[in-house]
Scaffold this motif. Structure first.
Motif, short mmCIF file in Angstrom:
data_model
loop_
_atom_site.label_atom_id
_atom_site.label_comp_id
_atom_site.label_asym_id
_atom_site.label_seq_id
_atom_site.Cartn_x
_atom_site.Cartn_y
_atom_site.Cartn_z
N GLY A 20 0.90 -1.00 -0.01
CA GLY A 20 -0.22 0.06 -0.06
C GLY A 20 0.85 1.09 -0.07
O GLY A 20 0.38 2.34 -0.67
N ASP A 21 2.14 1.22 0.61
CA ASP A 21 2.81 2.45 0.63
C ASP A 21 4.26 1.87 0.98
O ASP A 21 4.49 0.70 0.98
CB ASP A 21 2.54 3.45 1.70
CG ASP A 21 2.46 2.88 2.95
OD1 ASP A 21 3.19 1.91 3.40
OD2 ASP A 21 1.58 3.45 3.76
N ALA A 22 5.24 2.92 0.92
CA ALA A 22 6.78 2.53 1.14
C ALA A 22 7.04 1.74 2.31
O ALA A 22 7.92 0.85 2.54
CB ALA A 22 7.64 3.75 0.91
N ALA A 23 6.28 2.15 3.37
CA ALA A 23 6.60 1.50 4.52
C ALA A 23 6.08 -0.15 4.66
O ALA A 23 6.66 -0.90 5.08
CB ALA A 23 5.81 2.31 5.90
N VAL A 24 5.06 -0.21 4.05
CA VAL A 24 4.54 -1.50 3.73
C VAL A 24 5.31 -2.47 3.09
O VAL A 24 5.82 -3.59 3.37
CB VAL A 24 2.96 -1.69 3.36
CG1 VAL A 24 2.45 -3.14 3.13
CG2 VAL A 24 2.13 -0.92 4.29
N ALA A 25 5.87 -1.92 1.86
CA ALA A 25 6.90 -2.49 1.06
C ALA A 25 7.97 -3.02 1.76
O ALA A 25 8.54 -4.12 1.70
CB ALA A 25 7.15 -1.51 -0.10
N ARG A 26 8.57 -2.04 2.82
CA ARG A 26 9.90 -2.42 3.51
C ARG A 26 9.31 -3.59 4.47
O ARG A 26 10.34 -4.54 4.66
CB ARG A 26 10.56 -1.24 4.53
CG ARG A 26 11.11 -0.28 3.29
CD ARG A 26 11.76 0.92 4.27
NE ARG A 26 10.82 1.55 5.25
CZ ARG A 26 10.20 2.69 4.72
NH1 ARG A 26 10.34 3.26 3.21
NH2 ARG A 26 9.47 3.32 5.44
N GLY A 27 8.28 -3.57 5.39
CA GLY A 27 7.86 -4.52 5.78
C GLY A 27 7.90 -6.03 5.24
O GLY A 27 8.27 -7.00 5.82
N ILE A 28 7.15 -5.97 4.14
CA ILE A 28 7.14 -7.27 3.24
C ILE A 28 8.60 -7.71 3.15
O ILE A 28 8.79 -9.02 3.05
CB ILE A 28 6.14 -6.73 1.89
CG1 ILE A 28 4.64 -6.91 2.53
CG2 ILE A 28 6.39 -8.07 1.15
CD1 ILE A 28 3.85 -6.13 1.41
N ALA A 29 9.31 -6.83 2.79
CA ALA A 29 10.71 -7.32 2.07
C ALA A 29 11.47 -7.86 3.29
O ALA A 29 12.38 -8.66 3.26
CB ALA A 29 11.35 -5.88 1.68
N ALA A 59 -7.10 -18.90 -8.37
CA ALA A 59 -7.39 -19.39 -6.90
C ALA A 59 -6.52 -18.36 -6.04
O ALA A 59 -6.69 -18.60 -5.01
CB ALA A 59 -6.96 -20.65 -6.78
N CYS A 60 -5.55 -17.48 -6.62
CA CYS A 60 -4.86 -16.79 -5.78
C CYS A 60 -5.42 -15.63 -5.31
O CYS A 60 -6.17 -14.95 -6.00
CB CYS A 60 -3.52 -16.40 -6.38
SG CYS A 60 -2.37 -17.79 -6.74
N GLU A 61 -5.13 -15.18 -4.05
CA GLU A 61 -5.65 -13.73 -3.78
C GLU A 61 -4.79 -12.70 -3.85
O GLU A 61 -3.68 -12.86 -3.90
CB GLU A 61 -5.85 -13.90 -2.18
CG GLU A 61 -6.82 -14.41 -1.43
CD GLU A 61 -6.66 -15.84 -1.68
OE1 GLU A 61 -7.79 -16.73 -1.53
OE2 GLU A 61 -5.85 -16.42 -1.73
N LEU A 62 -5.28 -11.47 -4.62
CA LEU A 62 -4.50 -10.34 -4.96
C LEU A 62 -4.92 -9.30 -3.79
O LEU A 62 -5.98 -8.77 -3.73
CB LEU A 62 -4.93 -9.91 -6.27
CG LEU A 62 -4.45 -8.61 -7.15
CD1 LEU A 62 -2.85 -8.95 -6.99
CD2 LEU A 62 -4.94 -8.34 -8.21
N VAL A 63 -4.08 -8.95 -2.84
CA VAL A 63 -4.08 -8.42 -1.75
C VAL A 63 -3.40 -7.04 -1.71
O VAL A 63 -1.93 -7.03 -1.91
CB VAL A 63 -3.62 -9.21 -0.48
CG1 VAL A 63 -4.10 -8.30 0.75
CG2 VAL A 63 -4.05 -10.60 -0.37
N LEU A 64 -4.26 -5.76 -1.54
CA LEU A 64 -3.73 -4.51 -1.38
C LEU A 64 -3.23 -4.57 0.29
O LEU A 64 -4.28 -4.43 0.87
CB LEU A 64 -4.64 -3.45 -1.75
CG LEU A 64 -4.28 -2.23 -1.31
CD1 LEU A 64 -2.69 -1.77 -2.07
CD2 LEU A 64 -5.34 -1.12 -1.66
N VAL A 65 -2.10 -4.70 0.45
CA VAL A 65 -1.66 -4.77 1.89
C VAL A 65 -1.54 -3.22 2.66
O VAL A 65 -0.80 -2.41 1.87
CB VAL A 65 -0.29 -5.46 2.05
CG1 VAL A 65 -0.01 -5.46 3.60
CG2 VAL A 65 -0.60 -6.76 1.38
N GLU A 66 -2.21 -2.72 3.46
CA GLU A 66 -2.06 -1.64 4.13
C GLU A 66 -1.56 -1.64 5.40
O GLU A 66 -1.07 -0.56 5.73
CB GLU A 66 -3.73 -1.13 4.17
CG GLU A 66 -4.38 -0.97 2.84
CD GLU A 66 -5.81 -0.64 2.91
OE1 GLU A 66 -6.51 -1.34 3.87
OE2 GLU A 66 -6.33 0.16 2.08
N SER A 67 -1.36 -2.97 5.91
CA SER A 67 -0.64 -2.90 7.11
C SER A 67 0.03 -4.35 7.20
O SER A 67 -0.57 -5.23 6.80
CB SER A 67 -1.09 -2.72 8.38
OG SER A 67 -2.17 -3.57 8.72
#
Length: 197
Positions: free
Chosen positions: A138-147, A185-193
């Motif tokens: 959802g944003d740069a902070a979430v991208a860092r968290g996922i990484a 069958a996969c979920e496409l998720v906009l991750v906000e946190s």
């Protein structure tokens, strides 16, 4: 020659550091996540502009699960929107005793599992208790968290299941079920946190 040796040592150290940061996390046997993903009607149906893409919310979504595998992508339209997939497991698919009897793999946006002999739990339970999720930060902070998420970690992802469209006609739609398999069958998720447990 000495310069080449220094470069090779530096590359080896960088590789070792990357492996150390991404190494899988082990757990003793037992279910780590008892609950199932929570999917509800979307709190808003307003289209979300995300770079070159329009995202239509299909459902609000909250999943706590064990990361069975992760795969990062850097080529193709899909990778621009969703650079990472997590294969996630909950219920008995979060149990080390079950997971150790499965060979879990991800490639080409697919999540597959194999076993020798009989499956460790019934196949329909494997299907209902795990999924491959295409993650849209959802944003740069979430991208860092996922990484920083490692295989074996327990994560909670909150956001929305979406349909993605682009002006050239390209589109990608999330599954809205946990009991489906195969294409779509996969979920496409906009991750906000994202929270790591």
């Amino acid at each position: 020659m000495r310069r080449l040796a220094i470069v090779l040592c530096a590359l080896a150290l960088l590789g070792a550091a990357h492996w150390y940061r991404q190494r899988p996390i082990g757990h003793v046997a037992g279910v780590l996540v008892a609950g199932e993903p929570l999917q509800t009607e979307p709190s808003s149906r307003a289209t979300i502009r995300h770079g070159d893409f329009d995202l239509l919310p299909l459902a609000d979504f909250d999943v706590e699960a064990r990361v069975l595998s992760r795969h990062d992508y850097s080529f193709g339209t899909e990778s621009v929107l969703s650079p990472t997939d997590f294969a996630l497991g909950w219920g008995r698919m979060s149990d080390t005793a079950v997971i150790e009897r499965l060979d879990v793999e991800q490639s080409a946006r697919w999540y597959t599992y194999h076993w020798n002999g009989a499956p460790p739990i019934p196949l329909d339970e494997i299907v209902r208790s795990s999924a491959n999720m295409h993650l849209i930060p959802g944003d740069a902070a979430v991208a860092r968290g996922i990484a920083h998420v490692r295989v074996g970690e327990i994560v909670e992802l909150r956001g929305r299941l979406v349909e993605a469209r682009r002006s050239d006609g390209w589109h990608w739609v999330s599954s809205l079920r946990r009991d489906d398999t195969g294409a779509g069958a996969c979920e496409l998720v906009l991750v906000e946190s994202v929270e790591r447990r």
